[in-house]
Design an enzyme around this catalytic site. Sequence first.
Site, PDB file in Angstrom:
ATOM      1  N   ASN A   1      -3.633   6.513  -2.737  1.00 45.23           N
ATOM      2  CA  ASN A   1      -3.494   5.924  -1.072  1.00 45.23           C
ATOM      3  C   ASN A   1      -2.551   7.377  -1.058  1.00 45.23           C
ATOM      4  O   ASN A   1      -2.730   7.686   0.670  1.00 45.23           O
ATOM      5  CB  ASN A   1      -2.570   4.916  -1.242  1.00 45.23           C
ATOM      6  CG  ASN A   1      -2.914   3.747  -0.113  1.00 45.23           C
ATOM      7  OD1 ASN A   1      -4.615   3.944   0.272  1.00 45.23           O
ATOM      8  ND2 ASN A   1      -2.792   2.388  -0.098  1.00 45.23           N
TER       9      ASN A   1
ATOM     10  N   SER B   1       0.995  -1.558   0.208  1.00 45.58           N
ATOM     11  CA  SER B   1       0.032   0.216   0.236  1.00 45.58           C
ATOM     12  C   SER B   1       0.823   1.268   0.058  1.00 45.58           C
ATOM     13  O   SER B   1       0.596   2.238  -0.268  1.00 45.58           O
ATOM     14  CB  SER B   1      -0.896  -0.220   1.210  1.00 45.58           C
ATOM     15  OG  SER B   1      -1.917  -1.297   1.766  1.00 45.58           O
TER      16      SER B   1
ATOM     17  N   HIS C   1      -1.986  -2.517  -7.385  1.00 44.27           N
ATOM     18  CA  HIS C   1      -2.549  -2.070  -5.817  1.00 44.27           C
ATOM     19  C   HIS C   1      -3.690  -1.767  -6.090  1.00 44.27           C
ATOM     20  O   HIS C   1      -3.667  -1.520  -7.285  1.00 44.27           O
ATOM     21  CB  HIS C   1      -1.752  -1.089  -5.039  1.00 44.27           C
ATOM     22  CG  HIS C   1      -2.879  -0.284  -4.301  1.00 44.27           C
ATOM     23  ND1 HIS C   1      -2.802   0.585  -4.184  1.00 44.27           N
ATOM     24  CD2 HIS C   1      -2.402  -1.220  -2.801  1.00 44.27           C
ATOM     25  CE1 HIS C   1      -4.024   0.571  -2.720  1.00 44.27           C
ATOM     26  NE2 HIS C   1      -2.501  -0.522  -2.001  1.00 44.27           N
TER      27      HIS C   1
ATOM     28  N   GLU D   1      -3.905  -0.057  -9.744  1.00 38.07           N
ATOM     29  CA  GLU D   1      -3.049   0.703  -9.570  1.00 38.07           C
ATOM     30  C   GLU D   1      -1.714  -0.179 -10.283  1.00 38.07           C
ATOM     31  O   GLU D   1      -0.818  -0.402  -9.622  1.00 38.07           O
ATOM     32  CB  GLU D   1      -2.486   2.002  -8.799  1.00 38.07           C
ATOM     33  CG  GLU D   1      -3.333   2.548  -8.705  1.00 38.07           C
ATOM     34  CD  GLU D   1      -3.596   3.266  -7.098  1.00 38.07           C
ATOM     35  OE1 GLU D   1      -3.165   4.272  -7.452  1.00 38.07           O
ATOM     36  OE2 GLU D   1      -3.435   2.438  -5.661  1.00 38.07           O
TER      37      GLU D   1
END
Length: 298
Positions: free
Chosen positions: A192, A120, A141, A153
């Site tokens: 994120n 992450s 991700h 991603e």
Amino acid sequence: MDFKNITIAGSGVLGYQIAFQTAYHGFNVTVYDINDEVLEKAKGKFTALSEAYKKDLGATKEQLDATFKNINYSSDLAEAVKDADLLIEAVPEDPAIKTEFYHKLAKVAPEKTVFATNSSTLLPSQFAEATGRPEKFVALHFANEIWKHNTGEVMRHPGTSQEVFDSVIRFAKAIGMVALPIQKEQPGYIVNSLLVPLLGAAVNLWVDEVSDIETIDKTWMVATGAPAGPFGILDIVGITTAYNINKMEAEETQDSLKIKAVEKLKKEYIDKGKLGVLTGEGFYKYPNPAYQDKDFLK
């Protein structure tokens, strides 16, 4: 470069979702984890997940039966990757654990196998050397509840080959994701990079006793129209992940508030097994968390 056989390493919060989503879209999937007991728990999570696919995607019995047939299990790493075209690593968000895993993986994986980390917050270049095949290594991700929040991603590092990068993008699309190419390494990718500061700010407000969990969530939900506040999101992501991220930040910065957050999360949640949605309790109790109550925002 076409992928048919996919190994998922780690059956935690995102690992089991990635495995099920991949199998649902017709790929041969092997789930690897550290022992058979953990894998047995994963089987139970897949059964629960199939209900979500029925509800949210209208999945048929035939589709779900085929999905389960596509999933195999192994606690032997060499066995788990012997036919793998792609391995997606979803082990705990700890640099030491991931590095050790890649050292072991590099010794047993076939030369053809492409490696992808689902980290992450960590960069693929941190582990590229440990993989033994940096040109065949990327980050892939997913957002939580990937069957609904279907972002994929794909982030390269400076040594990733163009062929591998393009192939992983095609794979992400093939399992129903909206593929999001990221050409330059960025801690936290795109999702994120936007989300982690929000969640970190919420934890800081709580730990610093500025306000309580429900008020913080209520503020965000009313002000933005979001269906959940930061603590509801943390329950979905998993409090273990939040703990690990705060722990790394506390160690790097020695920030007193982050140190206090780590201690509070460990004592009040981690040590008590209150890890979020998957354990039935985190900041809220499930399956009917207070923030979903019709009167919560009043």
